[in-house]
Design a protein around this motif. Sequence first.
Motif, PDB file in Angstrom:
ATOM      1  N   LYS A 148       0.826  -1.208   0.000  1.00  0.00           N
ATOM      2  CA  LYS A 148       0.000   0.000   0.000  1.00  0.00           C
ATOM      3  C   LYS A 148       0.862   1.260   0.000  1.00  0.00           C
ATOM      4  O   LYS A 148       0.499   2.281  -0.588  1.00  0.00           O
ATOM      5  N   LYS A 149       2.008   1.189   0.656  1.00  0.00           N
ATOM      6  CA  LYS A 149       2.911   2.334   0.718  1.00  0.00           C
ATOM      7  C   LYS A 149       3.739   2.483  -0.558  1.00  0.00           C
ATOM      8  O   LYS A 149       4.507   3.439  -0.702  1.00  0.00           O
ATOM      9  N   GLY A 150       3.623   1.507  -1.458  1.00  0.00           N
ATOM     10  CA  GLY A 150       4.369   1.572  -2.702  1.00  0.00           C
ATOM     11  C   GLY A 150       5.810   1.111  -2.585  1.00  0.00           C
ATOM     12  O   GLY A 150       6.618   1.334  -3.495  1.00  0.00           O
ATOM     13  N   ILE A 151       6.150   0.458  -1.469  1.00  0.00           N
ATOM     14  CA  ILE A 151       7.523  -0.033  -1.275  1.00  0.00           C
ATOM     15  C   ILE A 151       7.683  -1.409  -1.907  1.00  0.00           C
ATOM     16  O   ILE A 151       8.669  -1.679  -2.606  1.00  0.00           O
ATOM     17  N   TYR A 152       6.706  -2.287  -1.664  1.00  0.00           N
ATOM     18  CA  TYR A 152       6.725  -3.612  -2.292  1.00  0.00           C
ATOM     19  C   TYR A 152       5.889  -3.571  -3.571  1.00  0.00           C
ATOM     20  O   TYR A 152       4.904  -2.823  -3.665  1.00  0.00           O
ATOM     21  N   ARG A 153       6.246  -4.392  -4.522  1.00  0.00           N
ATOM     22  CA  ARG A 153       5.524  -4.489  -5.783  1.00  0.00           C
ATOM     23  C   ARG A 153       4.090  -4.953  -5.531  1.00  0.00           C
ATOM     24  O   ARG A 153       3.813  -5.719  -4.608  1.00  0.00           O
ATOM     25  N   ARG A 154       3.184  -4.524  -6.399  1.00  0.00           N
ATOM     26  CA  ARG A 154       1.768  -4.831  -6.212  1.00  0.00           C
ATOM     27  C   ARG A 154       1.224  -5.836  -7.223  1.00  0.00           C
ATOM     28  O   ARG A 154       0.047  -6.180  -7.178  1.00  0.00           O
ATOM     29  N   ASP A 155       2.078  -6.294  -8.129  1.00  0.00           N
ATOM     30  CA  ASP A 155       1.596  -7.212  -9.157  1.00  0.00           C
ATOM     31  C   ASP A 155       1.574  -8.664  -8.686  1.00  0.00           C
ATOM     32  O   ASP A 155       1.148  -9.552  -9.418  1.00  0.00           O
ATOM     33  N   ILE A 156       2.052  -8.909  -7.465  1.00  0.00           N
ATOM     34  CA  ILE A 156       2.035 -10.254  -6.873  1.00  0.00           C
ATOM     35  C   ILE A 156       1.292 -10.164  -5.548  1.00  0.00           C
ATOM     36  O   ILE A 156       1.555  -9.259  -4.748  1.00  0.00           O
ATOM     37  N   ARG A 157       0.366 -11.080  -5.326  1.00  0.00           N
ATOM     38  CA  ARG A 157      -0.363 -11.077  -4.062  1.00  0.00           C
ATOM     39  C   ARG A 157       0.611 -11.199  -2.890  1.00  0.00           C
ATOM     40  O   ARG A 157       1.629 -11.895  -2.997  1.00  0.00           O
ATOM     41  N   PRO A 158       0.318 -10.552  -1.757  1.00  0.00           N
ATOM     42  CA  PRO A 158       1.258 -10.585  -0.634  1.00  0.00           C
ATOM     43  C   PRO A 158       1.544 -12.002  -0.131  1.00  0.00           C
ATOM     44  O   PRO A 158       2.666 -12.300   0.264  1.00  0.00           O
ATOM     45  N   GLU A 159       0.532 -12.880  -0.176  1.00  0.00           N
ATOM     46  CA  GLU A 159       0.749 -14.257   0.252  1.00  0.00           C
ATOM     47  C   GLU A 159       1.798 -14.950  -0.618  1.00  0.00           C
ATOM     48  O   GLU A 159       2.625 -15.709  -0.128  1.00  0.00           O
ATOM     49  N   VAL A 160       1.722 -14.682  -1.927  1.00  0.00           N
ATOM     50  CA  VAL A 160       2.662 -15.302  -2.867  1.00  0.00           C
ATOM     51  C   VAL A 160       4.051 -14.694  -2.690  1.00  0.00           C
ATOM     52  O   VAL A 160       5.064 -15.413  -2.687  1.00  0.00           O
ATOM     53  N   LEU A 161       4.114 -13.403  -2.519  1.00  0.00           N
ATOM     54  CA  LEU A 161       5.399 -12.725  -2.346  1.00  0.00           C
ATOM     55  C   LEU A 161       6.107 -13.231  -1.088  1.00  0.00           C
ATOM     56  O   LEU A 161       7.312 -13.521  -1.112  1.00  0.00           O
ATOM     57  N   MET A 162       5.357 -13.348  -0.008  1.00  0.00           N
ATOM     58  CA  MET A 162       5.933 -13.841   1.237  1.00  0.00           C
ATOM     59  C   MET A 162       6.420 -15.281   1.080  1.00  0.00           C
ATOM     60  O   MET A 162       7.490 -15.640   1.570  1.00  0.00           O
ATOM     61  N   ALA A 163       5.658 -16.100   0.361  1.00  0.00           N
ATOM     62  CA  ALA A 163       6.051 -17.490   0.132  1.00  0.00           C
ATOM     63  C   ALA A 163       7.325 -17.580  -0.714  1.00  0.00           C
ATOM     64  O   ALA A 163       8.165 -18.461  -0.490  1.00  0.00           O
ATOM     65  N   LEU A 164       7.479 -16.674  -1.672  1.00  0.00           N
ATOM     66  CA  LEU A 164       8.681 -16.669  -2.506  1.00  0.00           C
ATOM     67  C   LEU A 164       9.928 -16.356  -1.664  1.00  0.00           C
ATOM     68  O   LEU A 164      10.976 -16.982  -1.845  1.00  0.00           O
ATOM     69  N   VAL A 165       9.823 -15.391  -0.765  1.00  0.00           N
ATOM     70  CA  VAL A 165      10.961 -15.043   0.093  1.00  0.00           C
ATOM     71  C   VAL A 165      11.283 -16.202   1.030  1.00  0.00           C
ATOM     72  O   VAL A 165      12.454 -16.564   1.209  1.00  0.00           O
ATOM     73  N   TRP A 166      10.245 -16.796   1.628  1.00  0.00           N
ATOM     74  CA  TRP A 166      10.464 -17.942   2.517  1.00  0.00           C
ATOM     75  C   TRP A 166      11.109 -19.095   1.761  1.00  0.00           C
ATOM     76  O   TRP A 166      12.031 -19.737   2.255  1.00  0.00           O
ATOM     77  N   GLY A 167      10.638 -19.349   0.548  1.00  0.00           N
ATOM     78  CA  GLY A 167      11.197 -20.435  -0.255  1.00  0.00           C
ATOM     79  C   GLY A 167      12.661 -20.216  -0.584  1.00  0.00           C
ATOM     80  O   GLY A 167      13.464 -21.155  -0.566  1.00  0.00           O
ATOM     81  N   ALA A 168      13.027 -18.963  -0.872  1.00  0.00           N
ATOM     82  CA  ALA A 168      14.430 -18.652  -1.160  1.00  0.00           C
ATOM     83  C   ALA A 168      15.300 -18.967   0.050  1.00  0.00           C
ATOM     84  O   ALA A 168      16.376 -19.566  -0.070  1.00  0.00           O
ATOM     85  N   TYR A 169      14.835 -18.570   1.216  1.00  0.00           N
ATOM     86  CA  TYR A 169      15.583 -18.823   2.452  1.00  0.00           C
ATOM     87  C   TYR A 169      15.708 -20.320   2.727  1.00  0.00           C
ATOM     88  O   TYR A 169      16.802 -20.832   2.980  1.00  0.00           O
ATOM     89  N   VAL A 170      14.588 -21.046   2.664  1.00  0.00           N
ATOM     90  CA  VAL A 170      14.594 -22.478   2.974  1.00  0.00           C
ATOM     91  C   VAL A 170      15.533 -23.229   2.039  1.00  0.00           C
ATOM     92  O   VAL A 170      16.335 -24.064   2.471  1.00  0.00           O
ATOM     93  N   ASN A 171      15.446 -22.944   0.751  1.00  0.00           N
ATOM     94  CA  ASN A 171      16.277 -23.681  -0.207  1.00  0.00           C
ATOM     95  C   ASN A 171      17.749 -23.328  -0.081  1.00  0.00           C
ATOM     96  O   ASN A 171      18.621 -24.174  -0.320  1.00  0.00           O
TER      97      ASN A 171
END
Length: 201
Positions: A148-171
């Motif tokens: 909402k503040k325009g800091i994170y991209r808005r073209d990906i749902r927040p749930e998906v974006l958070m999962a992508l970051v978590w996946g990067a860390y786990v792998n």
Amino acid sequence: MNDHSTNFKTPRPRVKDKRGAILRASLKVFAEGGVNGVPMPVVAEAAGVGTGTIYRYFESKDVLVNELFREEKLALSKHLYSDLDRCTPPREQFSIVWQRLIDFAREQPDSFRFIELQDHRPYLDDASRALERKILAPSLAHYRSMQKKGIYRRDIRPEVLMALVWGAYVNLIKAERDGYLTLTQGDIHAARDASWNLCTA
């Protein structure tokens, strides 16, 4: 006269906190062998108690797994977000949480592996799933706020974006654990920056 002393087993040392011993042993053996691959007698042996003793504290293996899951999830959440100043600039917050994730995986490898193995498995009960949603809710709200503040991209749902970051860390951690690479601090920073750029691109 025959010496029959060898027929007697050495008694186990007395375990004072049996519930705690069972949970600690379960964490180790489940992290190493998976929940389905470890029978209860193995847990009992690792805990230094009889198999029947486990059922005095946990009526089934599923109950034991779920209690352990909830304890470890709460420990991870506390490690990541305790004393985190939400007034800190967003990129600095991201950096702090990323480093705390790395530190947790290295300092508590059994806990990290157990959590990573158990997430979203069918034997997690309603209480475990509810706790997981409760723990994730503030992070998800943070991602939404950043969008909402325009800091994170808005073209990906927040749930998906958070999962992508978590996946990067786990792998990343799994690759190091499995011997495919040895992470330097420079690697950790580069992966952090790439994950930040993913969120903000």
